[in-house]
Design an enzyme around this catalytic site. Structure first.
Site, PDB file in Angstrom:
ATOM      1  N   CYS A   2      33.087  38.907  49.214  1.00  0.00           N
ATOM      2  CA  CYS A   2      33.477  37.514  49.010  1.00  0.00           C
ATOM      3  C   CYS A   2      33.050  36.709  50.233  1.00  0.00           C
ATOM      4  O   CYS A   2      32.656  37.266  51.254  1.00  0.00           O
ATOM      5  CB  CYS A   2      34.984  37.392  48.813  1.00  0.00           C
ATOM      6  N   ASP A 120      44.449  43.405  45.225  1.00  0.00           N
ATOM      7  CA  ASP A 120      44.693  44.140  46.467  1.00  0.00           C
ATOM      8  C   ASP A 120      44.895  43.219  47.658  1.00  0.00           C
ATOM      9  O   ASP A 120      45.648  43.533  48.585  1.00  0.00           O
ATOM     10  CB  ASP A 120      43.535  45.103  46.737  1.00  0.00           C
ATOM     11  N   ILE A 354      16.110  52.588  44.641  1.00  0.00           N
ATOM     12  CA  ILE A 354      14.987  51.689  44.890  1.00  0.00           C
ATOM     13  C   ILE A 354      13.937  52.466  45.673  1.00  0.00           C
ATOM     14  O   ILE A 354      14.263  53.349  46.468  1.00  0.00           O
ATOM     15  CB  ILE A 354      15.408  50.425  45.668  1.00  0.00           C
TER      16      ILE A 354
END
Length: 425
Positions: A2, A120, A354
């Site tokens: 975030c 959480d 990747i």
């Protein structure tokens, strides 16, 4: 991940005699927009914000959320609660608390009114409210960086600002300060951008909140911002008389050997050898258990212990899928295998690989052009496929060319905020 951002400004102080007016309100709104533009890539699922304006100060906080835990419910970020001494506490956080269910379970009913389903992050605020900052940080198991603001409910003025990071500094948090302004953010480009825009002649002091520490600021009586008080709440065991001591401000591979602690291990008789073998076996079991526990707590669903003291995940519908970056090497293969074994049967692990192709056209296979290496292009891909087939994961691959890697470097440097080759590799 975030993105979090916070701005606190004081007015009518010797350092800033300009009174509060509509211009400053508009300026705070503009700052919110600027911060959102800098951090929206960190949290595309939702954006939450809060502003508090009084004649003497302004406060604005922002969170751009990537919903991992409790994704099916609208968690009311930033979280807030009222204290017994008539203060309001606000919290924005980037991170994940692995033991949030355990902490929720030990909070007495009625001691704290949870606003989310099982987010959480709210457990951090509840723990601080009930047990105090130091006890709460000691109880948390996770990776996090948060900003906590305590506001006088009667006047609306800020009493205290706290910024904290997890013990190992996994989640970033930067703070830019002047005599009257504090601005913190998940990325340094957002932490100092607004302050520099306000007054190019006023260069802020930019700091990174130290890992395993928290920083506290109090407004001063003359309307300014007091100096930061930094408190370390976590000291790793190896920092006290261990074999190696990390150098401050360096990567983890830069260590100073503690030669005085190194002792030769010489086997003198059969009994010592047998004892060492038993100790090695016990140590191996302890390492395996620790690794399994580390993987399980990051899978995002409840777990319990069965009669064999094995960690077994309960089948819970949290709406979260679990994925692992799989290179085909030892570390990622072990983690993927443990995750597959511990996940409920209703969930299939996703693995991602990747790799770089050997030419601009993206063709696979062959030896790198101009290279004497015995490693073949696509070796990681091939090993990852073998591991995926063995554990039965839902496997995904992404191939890129050297030219694509070169073209991506400016964006990589911009988002990582460093061009240090040790970090870029």
């Amino acid at each position: 991940m975030c993105g979090i951002w916070g701005l606190y400004r004081t007015y009518c102080s010797p350092a800033n005699p300009q009174p509060h007016d509509d211009y400053l309100t508009r300026s705070t709104t503009l700052r919110l927009q600027q911060a959102h533009a800098k951090l929206v890539h960190r949290g595309p699922d939702s954006t939450s914000q809060l502003t508090v304006e009084t004649p003497s100060m302004s406060l604005a906080v922002l969170q751009t959320r990537l919903a991992i835990v409790d994704p099916l419910y609208s968690s009311p970020h930033p979280f807030s609660c009222r204290t017994d001494d008539d203060h309001e506490i606000f919290l924005v956080c980037n991170g994940e608390v692995y033991n949030h269910r355990t902490l929720r379970a030990v909070i007495p009913p009625g001691a704290y009114s949870f606003q989310s389903h099982h987010c959480d992050i709210e457990v951090i605020l509840a723990s601080i409210h009930l047990w105090g900052l130091d006890a709460a940080l000691a109880a948390l198991d996770g990776m996090f960086a948060f900003m906590l603001v305590q506001v006088d409910a009667a006047t609306g003025d800020v009493d205290k600002i706290i910024c904290a990071r997890d013990p190992f500094g996994i989640k970033p948090l930067f703070v830019a300060t002047t005599a009257t302004t504090l601005e913190c953010a998940s990325e340094m480009k957002a932490a100092c951008f607004s302050t520099l825009m306000e007054n190019e002649r006023l260069q802020p002091t930019l700091d990174e909140v130290p890992a395993g520490s928290y920083m506290v600021w109090h407004p001063t009586r003359d309307g300014g911002l007091g100096p930061a008080m930094t408190q370390r709440y976590f000291s790793p065991p190896w920092s006290l008389g261990s074999l190696a001591m990390p150098l401050a401000g360096t990567c983890q591979d830069d260590v100073v050997p503690r030669v005085d602690k190194l002792k030769p291990s010489i086997k003198t008789n059969v009994e010592d050898v047998v004892a060492d073998e038993e100790a090695d076996e016990l140590l191996g079991r302890l390492i395996r258990t620790a690794l399994e526990q580390a993987v399980v707590k990051r899978l995002g669903v409840p777990w319990e212990r069965n009669d064999d003291v094995e960690l077994t995940l309960k089948d819970a519908d949290d709406g979260c899928e679990v994925g692992v970056f799989l290179s085909g090497g030892l570390d990622s293969s072990l983690i993927a295998a443990i995750a597959t074994r511990k996940l409920p049967s209703s969930r299939q692990l996703k693995t991602f690989t990747i790799y770089c192709t050997d030419n601009a056209e993206g063709e696979e296979g062959g030896k790198p052009s101009g290279s004497n290496s015995e490693c073949w292009v696509g070796a990681d891909r091939d090993m990852a496929r073998k591991v995926s087939n063995a554990i039965g994961s839902d496997h995904f691959e992404y191939a890129f060319t050297p030219l694509e890697a070169q073209a991506a470097l400016p964006d990589v440097i911009y988002h990582m905020e460093t061009s240090d080759k040790r970090c870029m590799r």
